[in-house]
Design an enzyme around this catalytic site. Structure first.
Site, PDB file in Angstrom:
ATOM      1  N   CYS A 136       0.788  -1.233   0.000  1.00  0.00           N
ATOM      2  CA  CYS A 136       0.000   0.000   0.000  1.00  0.00           C
ATOM      3  C   CYS A 136       0.824   1.289   0.000  1.00  0.00           C
ATOM      4  O   CYS A 136       0.439   2.246  -0.678  1.00  0.00           O
ATOM      5  CB  CYS A 136      -1.026  -0.005   1.124  1.00  0.00           C
ATOM      6  N   ARG A 196       7.824 -10.786   5.449  1.00  0.00           N
ATOM      7  CA  ARG A 196       7.725 -10.543   6.886  1.00  0.00           C
ATOM      8  C   ARG A 196       8.437 -11.679   7.611  1.00  0.00           C
ATOM      9  O   ARG A 196       8.224 -12.852   7.286  1.00  0.00           O
ATOM     10  CB  ARG A 196       6.263 -10.450   7.339  1.00  0.00           C
ATOM     11  N   GLN A 243       0.503 -11.046  -2.419  1.00  0.00           N
ATOM     12  CA  GLN A 243      -0.866 -10.603  -2.167  1.00  0.00           C
ATOM     13  C   GLN A 243      -1.536 -10.177  -3.467  1.00  0.00           C
ATOM     14  O   GLN A 243      -0.904  -9.553  -4.321  1.00  0.00           O
ATOM     15  CB  GLN A 243      -0.872  -9.419  -1.196  1.00  0.00           C
ATOM     16  N   ASP A 272      -3.223  -7.713  -4.183  1.00  0.00           N
ATOM     17  CA  ASP A 272      -3.506  -6.433  -3.548  1.00  0.00           C
ATOM     18  C   ASP A 272      -4.135  -5.451  -4.530  1.00  0.00           C
ATOM     19  O   ASP A 272      -3.744  -5.387  -5.696  1.00  0.00           O
ATOM     20  CB  ASP A 272      -2.193  -5.828  -3.036  1.00  0.00           C
ATOM     21  N   HIS A 296      -5.746  -1.206  -4.271  1.00  0.00           N
ATOM     22  CA  HIS A 296      -6.079  -0.041  -3.450  1.00  0.00           C
ATOM     23  C   HIS A 296      -6.893   0.925  -4.290  1.00  0.00           C
ATOM     24  O   HIS A 296      -6.484   1.300  -5.384  1.00  0.00           O
ATOM     25  CB  HIS A 296      -4.809   0.597  -2.899  1.00  0.00           C
ATOM     26  N   LYS A 346     -14.123  -2.329   8.394  1.00  0.00           N
ATOM     27  CA  LYS A 346     -13.747  -3.322   7.387  1.00  0.00           C
ATOM     28  C   LYS A 346     -14.779  -4.427   7.288  1.00  0.00           C
ATOM     29  O   LYS A 346     -15.657  -4.567   8.155  1.00  0.00           O
ATOM     30  CB  LYS A 346     -12.373  -3.915   7.698  1.00  0.00           C
ATOM     31  N   HIS A 376      -8.638  -0.824   0.877  1.00  0.00           N
ATOM     32  CA  HIS A 376      -7.742  -1.965   0.650  1.00  0.00           C
ATOM     33  C   HIS A 376      -8.622  -3.169   0.321  1.00  0.00           C
ATOM     34  O   HIS A 376      -9.653  -3.369   0.959  1.00  0.00           O
ATOM     35  CB  HIS A 376      -6.930  -2.297   1.902  1.00  0.00           C
TER      36      HIS A 376
END
Length: 642
Positions: free
Chosen positions: A337, A366, A384, A386, A388, A472, A518
């Site tokens: 992000c 991570r 991911q 992902d 946005h 969320k 997200h």
């Protein structure tokens, strides 16, 4: 008298000091026999605890999650009681309920202990359970608590007590066993009818590797023997479906210590499956108006300081990457992000440009402790899906609905039919811990609730579970074995637009902050593939499976015809292979079944003469003879995502 409000909205009056059990008894004796605990104003209490003022009360049985949790926590105490009876001098750490079952961390001192001892402990637990020992709650002062466990010589309980506030300490006693515990507990041990101690492991006290390693004993319990039997059958089925086992058998992925723990290597078949998932979602995203972007695997330290991820992940991340320039540091990116915020910020934006939808299959890193790594579900590097979305506040609801459509499209295509959407909202009593204006929060929360309702989603609302930066929606999916997984999430974010000073020019010609959404239907490709493998036991939907058929010639003289069939099918975008091994046809069929190849095309004299193929389907057997065109039609129809 006090007023008790029940979940159906009805209000009943009872004498002050009435218990949840007495309330249940006033409704029906059958209900009273099954009540394990109660939610009193949202807090779980013992069913025997007096209620002194007006309250909302929900009676909890085995069918409620909090009822099961109370049952399993009480079972942990029963385990401790059995251990103390069998092994005097044992010291006890903590014994919580977990998602399924319970555990207790114990110190046996110099005594040897192994999984061979579990049956003896189970028998003792059942013996104690039959006596229907009552769980008795008692408030104690901090000094009395310290005195009790000092005399008992249990330093682990003393370590816990020193962090507790005087006046808020309680003991629970059942039979001859007393424990430091907040509770709640079931009325008596007689509710526990079936027990299985499942595993023994090591656990450092309070998770600190510098402290003593205790013995952690895991278990599960049920109010009926039949439920334990069903559970154990599901466990056996889960072992067969374990994605680590099937991933190896199906040649999808592997790990190498030389490459590094928690860093999966995708093999050709696994890569084909993964790339089809990516292509599937990319096509859906393109239709939905997303723009695909690519960002680096690393970012400057200042990027993550700005985003706040350095504060959150810095201490537990991989160590910084230093450059020849003194003081310059980069990090393996923990999130995509911040990079997407910088892409949004790369040029001026008008209210007419919004929403801006940026999507990326971005790999992030991570650091996880080696003991926490688990196949593809817990790794150190993962990709991911992902995206946005940057939009105006008045666009949040419509964008949410579109993302919900996309998530449900993914679930349907992959056979996930049993799910519930969790709406996570602010804690109305503690709004100070959230950022963003009151107006935007109200708009966003209402947008999520209305979007979920308009889409007809089965939902639960969890107050206080919102992220500090926005509300969320999480999709909780049940797989074929009834296990719950969190797949798919949509989050509203006011934090990053503020941190990165993102703007757009409104119709009033003034600068405004966009709202950021997200979104990740898969979550991570690694974890999603793991869940999918276990959900379908490796029998992937035909459109996704790496190899959709195999051709099995009965002997060498039919190989040329088999190759022509293979070319014809491959030219129609149907994927498969031909088994040219010098093996009997029975062996070839068995091997194809083990590899979970969806279709087997057996070719012999008759098939070659007639221009046909004899079709077998994995797990179903013979489907008869077909022309090549008929088989193509069969597969192409099944491949379509309905």
């Amino acid at each position: 008298m006090i007023k008790i409000t029940l979940p159906d909205g009805s209000v009943r009056e009872y004498e002050k000091g009435t218990t949840a059990h007495q309330i249940a008894l006033s409704i029906s004796e059958g209900l009273a026999r099954n009540v394990l605990a109660a939610e009193v104003n949202g807090e779980v209490w013992d069913a025997s605890r007096p209620i002194e003022s007006d309250a909302s009360v929900k009676l909890l049985t085995w069918n409620d999650d909090n009822g099961k949790s109370t049952f399993w926590h009480s079972s942990a105490h029963l385990l401790a009681e059995a251990l103390e009876a069998l092994y005097p001098g044992t010291k006890f750490g903590i014994g919580p309920a977990i998602e399924t079952g319970f555990y207790y961390d114990v110190d046996f001192g110099d005594r040897d202990f192994s999984s061979d001892d579990l049956k003896k402990i189970e028998d003792k637990m059942l013996e104690l359970a039959k006596t229907k020992e009552v769980f008795d709650r008692k408030a104690v002062s901090k000094s009395d608590a310290l005195t009790y466990f000092t005399e008992k010589g249990d330093e682990y309980k003393l370590d816990l007590i020193k962090d507790l506030e005087d006046g808020k300490i309680t003991f629970y006693t059942q039979g001859n066993f007393t424990d430091l515990c907040r509770g709640p507990h079931i009325p008596h041990t007689g509710f526990i009818k079936a027990i299985k101690l499942t595993n023994v492991a090591g656990a450092y006290w309070r998770g600190d590797e510098s402290r003593k390693q205790l013995t952690r004993i895991y278990g599960v319990s049920f109010p009926k023997q039949s439920e334990l039997t069903e559970y154990l059958q599901r466990i056996e089925e889960a072992k067969k479906r374990d994605h680590r086992k099937l991933g190896k058998e199906l040649e999808l992925f592997t790990f190498s210590e030389k490459v590094g723990l928690g860093l999966p290597l995708w093999l050709p078949k696994g890569t084909a499956l993964r790339e089809r998932l990516v292509s599937f979602l990319q096509k859906a995203q393109q239709k939905a108006g997303y723009d695909q972007v690519i960002t680096p695997h690393i970012g400057h330290k200042n990027l993550y300081i700005t985003s706040g991820h350095y504060d959150k992940y810095g201490a537990d991340s991989f160590q910084p990457i230093k450059t020849p320039q003194e003081g310059e540091e980069f990090f393996l990116k923990p999130m995509n992000c911040p990079h997407h915020c910088e892409i949004y910020k790369s040029k001026p934006r008008s209210y007419k440009d919004l929403p801006v939808r940026l999507a990326e299959f971005g790999t992030v890193y991570r650091y996880e402790q080696s003991g926490e790594l688990h196949g593809l579900t817990r790794v150190r590097g993962f990709t991911q899906d992902d995206a946005h979305l940057f939009c105006r506040p008045d666009q949040v609801k419509e964008e949410f609905k579109k993302v919900i459509d996309l998530v449900l499209y993914v679930f349907k295509a992959l056979g996930f039919e049993d799910y519930i959407a969790q709406v996570s909202l602010r804690d109305p009593e503690n709004k100070s811990k959230y950022i963003g204006s009151e107006e935007n929060w109200v708009l966003a929360e209402n947008a999520i609730i209305e979007a979920a309702a308009e889409k007809g989603l089965p939902t639960v609302v969890e107050t206080g579970e919102a992220a500090f930066y926005g509300p969320k929606l999480d999709f909780m999916v049940k797989d074929a074995l009834g296990r719950k997984w969190q797949l798919g999430t949509i989050q509203v974010d006011y934090n990053l637009p503020e941190r990165f000073e993102l703007e757009y020019t409104g119709s009033d010609n003034q600068k405004h902050r966009p709202v950021m959404i997200h979104r990740a239907p898969f979550g991570s490709l690694e974890r999603f593939v793991a869940v999918l493998i276990e959900h379908c036991a490796g029998n992937f939907p035909l459109w996704l499976t790496p190899e959709q058929f195999t051709i099995l010639p009965i002997s060498e003289k039919f190989e040329e015809y088999g190759k022509k069939v293979l070319d014809s099918l491959n030219n129609s975008d149907i994927r498969g292979l031909i088994d040219l091994r010098d093996e009997k046809i029975g062996r070839k069929i068995r091997d194809a079944e083990v590899k979970k190849l969806p279709y087997m095309l057996i070719i012999g004299e008759k098939e070659m003469q007639d221009g046909m193929v004899s079709v077998r389907k994995h797990g179903e057997g013979d489907k008869g003879s077909m022309t090549i065109e008929e088989f193509k039609s069969l597969l192409l129809d099944e491949i379509k995502i309905k």
